[in-house]
Write a protein that holds these residues in place. Sequence first.
Motif, PDB file in Angstrom:
ATOM      1  N   GLU A  52       0.830  -1.212   0.000  1.00 43.70           N
ATOM      2  CA  GLU A  52       0.000   0.000   0.000  1.00 43.70           C
ATOM      3  C   GLU A  52       0.861   1.258   0.000  1.00 43.70           C
ATOM      4  OE1 GLU A  52      -3.962  -0.511   2.360  1.00 43.70           O
ATOM      5  OE2 GLU A  52      -2.417  -1.726   3.348  1.00 43.70           O
ATOM      6  N   TRP A  53       1.962   1.240   0.762  1.00 45.80           N
ATOM      7  CA  TRP A  53       2.877   2.385   0.761  1.00 45.80           C
ATOM      8  C   TRP A  53       3.493   2.566  -0.622  1.00 45.80           C
ATOM      9  CZ3 TRP A  53       2.662   6.120   4.037  1.00 45.80           C
ATOM     10  CH2 TRP A  53       2.287   5.906   5.349  1.00 45.80           C
ATOM     11  N   LEU A  54       3.845   1.469  -1.274  1.00 49.02           N
ATOM     12  CA  LEU A  54       4.405   1.544  -2.622  1.00 49.02           C
ATOM     13  C   LEU A  54       3.377   2.127  -3.592  1.00 49.02           C
ATOM     14  CD1 LEU A  54       6.667   0.961  -4.662  1.00 49.02           C
ATOM     15  CD2 LEU A  54       5.720  -1.350  -4.896  1.00 49.02           C
ATOM     16  N   HIS A  55       2.142   1.668  -3.496  1.00 54.42           N
ATOM     17  CA  HIS A  55       1.082   2.206  -4.352  1.00 54.42           C
ATOM     18  C   HIS A  55       0.932   3.711  -4.145  1.00 54.42           C
ATOM     19  CE1 HIS A  55      -1.132  -1.913  -4.797  1.00 54.42           C
ATOM     20  NE2 HIS A  55       0.016  -1.885  -5.422  1.00 54.42           N
ATOM     21  N   ILE A 115      -6.277  17.525 -13.087  1.00 59.44           N
ATOM     22  CA  ILE A 115      -5.303  17.180 -12.049  1.00 59.44           C
ATOM     23  C   ILE A 115      -5.974  17.223 -10.673  1.00 59.44           C
ATOM     24  CG2 ILE A 115      -3.134  17.855 -10.953  1.00 59.44           C
ATOM     25  CD1 ILE A 115      -2.278  18.927 -13.736  1.00 59.44           C
ATOM     26  N   LEU A 116      -6.816  18.211 -10.460  1.00 58.67           N
ATOM     27  CA  LEU A 116      -7.552  18.297  -9.195  1.00 58.67           C
ATOM     28  C   LEU A 116      -8.469  17.089  -9.026  1.00 58.67           C
ATOM     29  CD1 LEU A 116      -8.421  19.822  -6.636  1.00 58.67           C
ATOM     30  CD2 LEU A 116     -10.120  21.007  -8.042  1.00 58.67           C
ATOM     31  N   LEU A 117      -9.157  16.693 -10.083  1.00 56.80           N
ATOM     32  CA  LEU A 117     -10.026  15.514 -10.035  1.00 56.80           C
ATOM     33  C   LEU A 117      -9.215  14.269  -9.676  1.00 56.80           C
ATOM     34  CD1 LEU A 117     -12.768  14.134 -10.505  1.00 56.80           C
ATOM     35  CD2 LEU A 117     -12.122  13.937 -12.915  1.00 56.80           C
ATOM     36  N   MET A 118      -8.037  14.136 -10.268  1.00 57.94           N
ATOM     37  CA  MET A 118      -7.177  12.990  -9.977  1.00 57.94           C
ATOM     38  C   MET A 118      -6.779  12.994  -8.497  1.00 57.94           C
ATOM     39  SD  MET A 118      -3.881  11.920 -12.227  1.00 57.94           S
ATOM     40  CE  MET A 118      -2.467  12.417 -11.276  1.00 57.94           C
ATOM     41  N   PHE A 119      -6.447  14.159  -7.971  1.00 53.37           N
ATOM     42  CA  PHE A 119      -6.079  14.262  -6.556  1.00 53.37           C
ATOM     43  C   PHE A 119      -7.263  13.907  -5.658  1.00 53.37           C
ATOM     44  CE2 PHE A 119      -5.782  16.707  -2.602  1.00 53.37           C
ATOM     45  CZ  PHE A 119      -4.646  16.116  -2.069  1.00 53.37           C
ATOM     46  N   LEU A 120      -8.469  14.370  -6.006  1.00 50.80           N
ATOM     47  CA  LEU A 120      -9.655  14.068  -5.198  1.00 50.80           C
ATOM     48  C   LEU A 120      -9.973  12.578  -5.208  1.00 50.80           C
ATOM     49  CD1 LEU A 120     -11.939  17.113  -6.060  1.00 50.80           C
ATOM     50  CD2 LEU A 120     -10.655  16.694  -3.941  1.00 50.80           C
ATOM     51  N   ILE A 121      -9.759  11.924  -6.336  1.00 51.72           N
ATOM     52  CA  ILE A 121      -9.947  10.466  -6.410  1.00 51.72           C
ATOM     53  C   ILE A 121      -8.949   9.776  -5.489  1.00 51.72           C
ATOM     54  CG2 ILE A 121      -9.655   8.449  -7.918  1.00 51.72           C
ATOM     55  CD1 ILE A 121     -10.838  10.250 -10.186  1.00 51.72           C
ATOM     56  N   TYR A 122      -7.698  10.198  -5.541  1.00 52.86           N
ATOM     57  CA  TYR A 122      -6.666   9.650  -4.659  1.00 52.86           C
ATOM     58  C   TYR A 122      -7.065   9.840  -3.201  1.00 52.86           C
ATOM     59  CZ  TYR A 122      -2.299   9.283  -2.093  1.00 52.86           C
ATOM     60  OH  TYR A 122      -1.350   8.938  -1.172  1.00 52.86           O
ATOM     61  N   LEU A 123      -7.477  11.043  -2.861  1.00 52.86           N
ATOM     62  CA  LEU A 123      -7.865  11.364  -1.489  1.00 52.86           C
ATOM     63  C   LEU A 123      -9.069  10.514  -1.044  1.00 52.86           C
ATOM     64  CD1 LEU A 123      -7.127  13.273   0.833  1.00 52.86           C
ATOM     65  CD2 LEU A 123      -8.771  14.890  -0.102  1.00 52.86           C
ATOM     66  N   GLY A 124     -10.052  10.366  -1.934  1.00 60.41           N
ATOM     67  CA  GLY A 124     -11.233   9.563  -1.614  1.00 60.41           C
ATOM     68  C   GLY A 124     -10.883   8.116  -1.291  1.00 60.41           C
ATOM     69  N   GLU A 139      -4.659   1.742  -9.924  1.00 57.71           N
ATOM     70  CA  GLU A 139      -5.138   1.561 -11.301  1.00 57.71           C
ATOM     71  C   GLU A 139      -5.872   2.803 -11.803  1.00 57.71           C
ATOM     72  OE1 GLU A 139      -5.671  -3.207 -10.422  1.00 57.71           O
ATOM     73  OE2 GLU A 139      -7.446  -1.937 -10.545  1.00 57.71           O
ATOM     74  N   THR A 140      -6.650   3.410 -10.939  1.00 65.72           N
ATOM     75  CA  THR A 140      -7.410   4.595 -11.328  1.00 65.72           C
ATOM     76  C   THR A 140      -6.492   5.790 -11.550  1.00 65.72           C
ATOM     77  OG1 THR A 140      -9.328   3.776 -10.118  1.00 65.72           O
ATOM     78  CG2 THR A 140      -9.307   6.122 -10.665  1.00 65.72           C
ATOM     79  N   ILE A 141      -5.513   5.967 -10.693  1.00 67.38           N
ATOM     80  CA  ILE A 141      -4.583   7.085 -10.851  1.00 67.38           C
ATOM     81  C   ILE A 141      -3.727   6.894 -12.103  1.00 67.38           C
ATOM     82  CG2 ILE A 141      -2.600   8.292  -9.822  1.00 67.38           C
ATOM     83  CD1 ILE A 141      -5.429   8.924  -8.584  1.00 67.38           C
ATOM     84  N   ILE A 176      -8.636  -1.906  -2.274  1.00 68.02           N
ATOM     85  CA  ILE A 176      -8.813  -0.460  -2.444  1.00 68.02           C
ATOM     86  C   ILE A 176      -7.513   0.178  -2.917  1.00 68.02           C
ATOM     87  CG2 ILE A 176      -9.161   1.697  -1.158  1.00 68.02           C
ATOM     88  CD1 ILE A 176     -11.232   0.122   0.512  1.00 68.02           C
ATOM     89  N   SER A 177      -6.398  -0.271  -2.376  1.00 63.96           N
ATOM     90  CA  SER A 177      -5.109   0.267  -2.787  1.00 63.96           C
ATOM     91  C   SER A 177      -4.840  -0.003  -4.271  1.00 63.96           C
ATOM     92  CB  SER A 177      -3.997  -0.343  -1.927  1.00 63.96           C
ATOM     93  OG  SER A 177      -2.759   0.222  -2.237  1.00 63.96           O
TER      94      SER A 177
END
Length: 164
Positions: A14-17, A66-75, A114-116, A108-109
């Motif tokens: 998970e840390w690597l991801h 880029i903001l959308l990508m960050f929000l997906i990561y955060l979610g 994959e999504t990012i 989830i990780s």
Amino acid sequence: MEHPRIHIKKSKMEWLHDLICITLFVGLFLYSAYIWPHLPDQIPIHYDLQGKADQWGSKWFTLLLILLMFLIYLGFTILRKYPHQFHYPSRLTKENAEHFYRNANLMISWFKLETIIYFSILSKDFIDSAVNPSNFMNGSEFLIWIFVMILTIVYFLIQRRHIK
């Protein structure tokens, strides 16, 4: 039924991801900053099925991606903190909950990674298409992403079946 609340530390995977996701995010941001002066004020923001631009907007739209990508990561990052809220088989007990939660968090990780990756490719293609309109991706990348997500679900459901 309320599931036991157990704090699950992130695994090395998970840390690597997370490291890969953050690297992709920063790389895309730096790439955007580099190419920003070359972007026209109006860029294509939507494409039809043939890959031709059919809507135009401000070049600031690239930052929205880029903001959308960050929000997906955060979610996804926040979601992993609540594995006790997920749906599990009735065989979940206090004794095996940690195994179920680790399996769910790892899934989830992988989804997050994959999504990012997909959104990084999409965003870079989108930015490149603003500079060179013939350079937009085709639908095969989307289909590959969906296929990989389905394989991930199947894999972790199989893994969950082996938890006693």
